[in-house]
Design a protein around this motif. Structure first.
Motif, PDB file in Angstrom:
ATOM      1  N   ILE A  76      38.340  24.703  77.196  1.00  0.00           N
ATOM      2  CA  ILE A  76      38.913  24.306  78.540  1.00  0.00           C
ATOM      3  C   ILE A  76      39.966  25.426  78.846  1.00  0.00           C
ATOM      4  CG2 ILE A  76      38.824  21.652  78.339  1.00  0.00           C
ATOM      5  CD1 ILE A  76      41.697  21.659  77.058  1.00  0.00           C
ATOM      6  N   ASP A  77      40.395  25.503  80.023  1.00  0.00           N
ATOM      7  CA  ASP A  77      41.268  26.465  80.533  1.00  0.00           C
ATOM      8  C   ASP A  77      42.573  26.026  80.886  1.00  0.00           C
ATOM      9  OD1 ASP A  77      41.264  24.992  82.928  1.00  0.00           O
ATOM     10  OD2 ASP A  77      39.852  26.503  84.085  1.00  0.00           O
ATOM     11  N   GLU A  78      43.326  26.574  81.457  1.00  0.00           N
ATOM     12  CA  GLU A  78      44.725  26.210  81.803  1.00  0.00           C
ATOM     13  C   GLU A  78      44.959  25.081  82.558  1.00  0.00           C
ATOM     14  OE1 GLU A  78      43.541  29.163  82.529  1.00  0.00           O
ATOM     15  OE2 GLU A  78      44.805  30.811  81.903  1.00  0.00           O
ATOM     16  N   ASN A  79      44.009  24.459  83.225  1.00  0.00           N
ATOM     17  CA  ASN A  79      43.885  23.167  84.239  1.00  0.00           C
ATOM     18  C   ASN A  79      43.059  22.077  83.561  1.00  0.00           C
ATOM     19  OD1 ASN A  79      45.312  24.755  86.315  1.00  0.00           O
ATOM     20  ND2 ASN A  79      43.410  25.795  86.777  1.00  0.00           N
ATOM     21  N   SER A  80      42.573  22.580  82.129  1.00  0.00           N
ATOM     22  CA  SER A  80      41.798  21.543  81.563  1.00  0.00           C
ATOM     23  C   SER A  80      40.518  21.266  82.034  1.00  0.00           C
ATOM     24  CB  SER A  80      42.596  19.872  81.323  1.00  0.00           C
ATOM     25  OG  SER A  80      43.831  20.086  80.785  1.00  0.00           O
ATOM     26  N   SER A  81      39.915  22.216  82.567  1.00  0.00           N
ATOM     27  CA  SER A  81      38.719  22.434  83.139  1.00  0.00           C
ATOM     28  C   SER A  81      37.750  23.071  81.870  1.00  0.00           C
ATOM     29  CB  SER A  81      38.528  22.978  84.465  1.00  0.00           C
ATOM     30  OG  SER A  81      39.167  22.336  85.436  1.00  0.00           O
ATOM     31  N   ALA A  82      36.350  22.545  82.007  1.00  0.00           N
ATOM     32  CA  ALA A  82      35.447  23.286  80.968  1.00  0.00           C
ATOM     33  C   ALA A  82      35.006  24.594  81.350  1.00  0.00           C
ATOM     34  CB  ALA A  82      34.246  22.351  81.005  1.00  0.00           C
ATOM     35  N   VAL A  83      35.157  25.310  80.449  1.00  0.00           N
ATOM     36  CA  VAL A  83      34.733  26.663  80.709  1.00  0.00           C
ATOM     37  C   VAL A  83      33.938  27.305  79.499  1.00  0.00           C
ATOM     38  CG1 VAL A  83      36.835  27.368  82.037  1.00  0.00           C
ATOM     39  CG2 VAL A  83      37.114  27.871  79.833  1.00  0.00           C
ATOM     40  N   THR A  84      33.229  28.372  79.787  1.00  0.00           N
ATOM     41  CA  THR A  84      32.509  29.126  79.016  1.00  0.00           C
ATOM     42  C   THR A  84      32.629  30.541  78.823  1.00  0.00           C
ATOM     43  OG1 THR A  84      30.631  29.109  80.535  1.00  0.00           O
ATOM     44  CG2 THR A  84      30.695  27.268  78.617  1.00  0.00           C
ATOM     45  N   PRO A  85      33.935  31.189  78.248  1.00  0.00           N
ATOM     46  CA  PRO A  85      34.193  32.528  78.315  1.00  0.00           C
ATOM     47  C   PRO A  85      33.450  33.304  77.550  1.00  0.00           C
ATOM     48  CG  PRO A  85      36.185  31.095  77.889  1.00  0.00           C
ATOM     49  CD  PRO A  85      35.019  30.283  77.800  1.00  0.00           C
ATOM     50  N   VAL A  86      33.042  34.558  77.754  1.00  0.00           N
ATOM     51  CA  VAL A  86      32.053  35.538  76.867  1.00  0.00           C
ATOM     52  C   VAL A  86      32.295  35.187  75.328  1.00  0.00           C
ATOM     53  CG1 VAL A  86      31.335  37.866  76.399  1.00  0.00           C
ATOM     54  CG2 VAL A  86      31.923  36.966  78.752  1.00  0.00           C
ATOM     55  N   VAL A  87      33.614  35.445  75.109  1.00  0.00           N
ATOM     56  CA  VAL A  87      34.055  35.298  73.539  1.00  0.00           C
ATOM     57  C   VAL A  87      33.569  33.740  72.867  1.00  0.00           C
ATOM     58  CG1 VAL A  87      36.318  34.173  73.783  1.00  0.00           C
ATOM     59  CG2 VAL A  87      35.832  35.430  71.850  1.00  0.00           C
ATOM     60  N   ASP A  88      33.455  32.827  73.634  1.00  0.00           N
ATOM     61  CA  ASP A  88      32.835  31.653  73.025  1.00  0.00           C
ATOM     62  C   ASP A  88      31.323  31.531  73.272  1.00  0.00           C
ATOM     63  OD1 ASP A  88      35.662  30.306  72.645  1.00  0.00           O
ATOM     64  OD2 ASP A  88      35.970  30.658  74.599  1.00  0.00           O
ATOM     65  N   ARG A  89      30.846  32.071  74.010  1.00  0.00           N
ATOM     66  CA  ARG A  89      29.391  32.248  74.114  1.00  0.00           C
ATOM     67  C   ARG A  89      28.815  33.197  72.664  1.00  0.00           C
ATOM     68  NH1 ARG A  89      29.920  32.969  79.916  1.00  0.00           N
ATOM     69  NH2 ARG A  89      29.717  35.334  79.772  1.00  0.00           N
ATOM     70  N   VAL A  90      29.776  34.247  72.573  1.00  0.00           N
ATOM     71  CA  VAL A  90      29.307  34.830  71.201  1.00  0.00           C
ATOM     72  C   VAL A  90      29.519  34.052  70.227  1.00  0.00           C
ATOM     73  CG1 VAL A  90      29.995  37.046  69.908  1.00  0.00           C
ATOM     74  CG2 VAL A  90      29.889  37.105  72.461  1.00  0.00           C
ATOM     75  N   LYS A  91      30.675  33.245  70.200  1.00  0.00           N
ATOM     76  CA  LYS A  91      30.825  32.454  68.904  1.00  0.00           C
ATOM     77  C   LYS A  91      29.728  31.436  68.756  1.00  0.00           C
ATOM     78  CE  LYS A  91      35.874  32.116  68.707  1.00  0.00           C
ATOM     79  NZ  LYS A  91      36.161  31.962  67.235  1.00  0.00           N
ATOM     80  N   SER A  92      29.379  30.929  69.899  1.00  0.00           N
ATOM     81  CA  SER A  92      28.039  29.958  69.596  1.00  0.00           C
ATOM     82  C   SER A  92      26.781  30.420  69.172  1.00  0.00           C
ATOM     83  CB  SER A  92      28.164  29.197  71.060  1.00  0.00           C
ATOM     84  OG  SER A  92      27.438  29.955  72.113  1.00  0.00           O
ATOM     85  N   LEU A  93      26.585  31.746  69.567  1.00  0.00           N
ATOM     86  CA  LEU A  93      25.305  32.480  69.122  1.00  0.00           C
ATOM     87  C   LEU A  93      25.557  32.799  67.525  1.00  0.00           C
ATOM     88  CD1 LEU A  93      24.586  34.776  72.173  1.00  0.00           C
ATOM     89  CD2 LEU A  93      23.384  32.709  71.564  1.00  0.00           C
ATOM     90  N   MET A  94      26.648  33.204  67.092  1.00  0.00           N
ATOM     91  CA  MET A  94      26.868  33.907  65.819  1.00  0.00           C
ATOM     92  C   MET A  94      27.194  32.656  64.757  1.00  0.00           C
ATOM     93  SD  MET A  94      26.570  36.948  66.177  1.00  0.00           S
ATOM     94  CE  MET A  94      26.884  37.473  64.789  1.00  0.00           C
ATOM     95  N   ARG A  95      27.368  31.471  65.190  1.00  0.00           N
ATOM     96  CA  ARG A  95      27.604  30.543  64.072  1.00  0.00           C
ATOM     97  C   ARG A  95      26.415  30.040  63.567  1.00  0.00           C
ATOM     98  NH1 ARG A  95      30.084  26.812  68.418  1.00  0.00           N
ATOM     99  NH2 ARG A  95      28.309  25.601  69.540  1.00  0.00           N
ATOM    100  N   PRO A  96      26.300  29.499  62.630  1.00  0.00           N
ATOM    101  CA  PRO A  96      25.184  28.989  62.025  1.00  0.00           C
ATOM    102  C   PRO A  96      24.306  27.701  62.745  1.00  0.00           C
ATOM    103  CG  PRO A  96      26.427  28.988  60.037  1.00  0.00           C
ATOM    104  CD  PRO A  96      27.329  29.313  61.474  1.00  0.00           C
ATOM    105  N   ASP A  97      23.021  27.682  62.564  1.00  0.00           N
ATOM    106  CA  ASP A  97      22.392  26.610  63.295  1.00  0.00           C
ATOM    107  C   ASP A  97      22.607  25.222  62.761  1.00  0.00           C
ATOM    108  OD1 ASP A  97      21.460  28.159  65.245  1.00  0.00           O
ATOM    109  OD2 ASP A  97      19.621  28.850  64.368  1.00  0.00           O
ATOM    110  N   ALA A  98      22.889  24.234  63.202  1.00  0.00           N
ATOM    111  CA  ALA A  98      23.000  22.814  62.725  1.00  0.00           C
ATOM    112  C   ALA A  98      22.832  21.791  63.728  1.00  0.00           C
ATOM    113  CB  ALA A  98      24.443  22.762  62.192  1.00  0.00           C
TER     114      ALA A  98
END
Length: 294
Positions: free
Chosen positions: A122-144
């Motif tokens: 979430i961002d400063e306004n508690s809205s859902a966001v998907t920044p680049v750094v978090d997209r990378v995290k989702s790609l790099m973490r193990p599948d489950a």
């Protein structure tokens, strides 16, 4: 008697803190205690809020002196007594079923040293966001598709390539903190440093894809403000050098290579170069380039 100590080291925006506290108070189940440790934040409304709060599950403590990030974490750990401990971010939001999910996971996987629940951003306004750094995290973490217990060199390699964990959402067995201390001198990357020490010592991490925690990402965070003054990347270079030697003691050569290359960390610095150029920040450019080619 409670199973989970939610320790909240506070220094930040009071309105975010109040939202976090209310989110904890409205958990779907009990079995938790919240302790807020105020590191002398200079705003009287914080103390006033807690003086009005009539909830025996919540304790407010204000340090006599400002301790700083790592020492306040250590103070929180000293105060914890439950079987499970977390260091909740003062601007993050546990979903209503967070504690319920954590207690269920601990019951099903009692050997897990650390639990990483599913996280949304979430961002400063508690809205859902998907920044680049978090997209990378989702790609790099193990599948489950379901909770997955991870350990050993494979986990070390994964985290040294890209730290896909979310520190404020992690839940630890209290015994972890009895045997593992925070490494001094790494306020920005201390989360990865502590987790790596646990893994090298034989601990395990349970990754659960079920989302029950909201992590707030905004420009005022400690990790964000350190990006352009050299602190973050200098700290990362120093730590990866330590991590390489650390994992080699276990004979983990693939993990040592991942620490030495730290590819995602260097790629992160590379993505910041256009911003530094736009700001005409020569000092930042120098630091970023140094990290990219390190």
């Amino acid at each position: 008697m409670h199973t989970l100590d939610i320790m909240l080291p506070f220094w930040g925006e009071p309105s975010y803190l109040f939202e976090t506290v209310e989110a904890v108070r409205h958990q779907s189940v009990g079995g938790w205690k919240l302790t807020v440790v105020d590191d002398c934040y200079p705003d009287p409304q914080v103390g006033e809020y807690f003086s009005r709060l009539d909830d025996e599950r919540v304790t407010y403590i204000r340090n006599e002196n400002n301790l700083g990030i790592t020492q306040n974490y250590e103070r929180c750990v000293e105060l914890a007594s439950a079987e499970l401990v977390m260091l909740l971010g003062c601007d993050d939001v546990p979903e209503r079923d967070f504690v319920e999910r954590i207690l269920k996971l601990h019951s099903e996987f009692p050997s897990a040293s650390i639990i990483q629940p599913g996280v949304r951003i979430i961002d400063e306004n508690s809205s859902a966001v998907t920044p680049v750094v978090d997209r990378v995290k989702s790609l790099m973490r193990p599948d489950a598709q379901r909770p997955r217990l991870l350990s050993g060199e494979a986990l070390a390699v994964s985290l040294l390539r890209a730290d896909w964990l979310y520190w404020p959402s992690l839940v630890f067995k209290r015994e972890v903190f009895e045997t593992t201390q925070f490494r001094p001198g790494f306020p920005i990357i201390q989360d990865l440093a502590l987790v790596m020490d646990v893994i090298v010592a034989g601990g395990s991490l349970l990754f659960d894809p079920y989302v029950c925690f909201a992590y707030r990402r905004h420009a005022e965070s400690a990790s964000s403000t350190a990006l352009f003054d050299g602190r973050r990347f200098q700290g990362e270079r120093d730590y990866f050098a330590i991590a390489e030697k650390l994992v080699l003691k276990n004979g983990w050569r693939r993990a040592a290579r991942a620490a030495r290359i730290h590819s995602t960390s260097r790629a992160h610095a590379l993505t910041l170069l256009p911003q530094a150029l736009k700001r005409k920040d020569n000092a930042a450019l120098s630091q970023l380039l140094k990290h990219v080619i390190s």
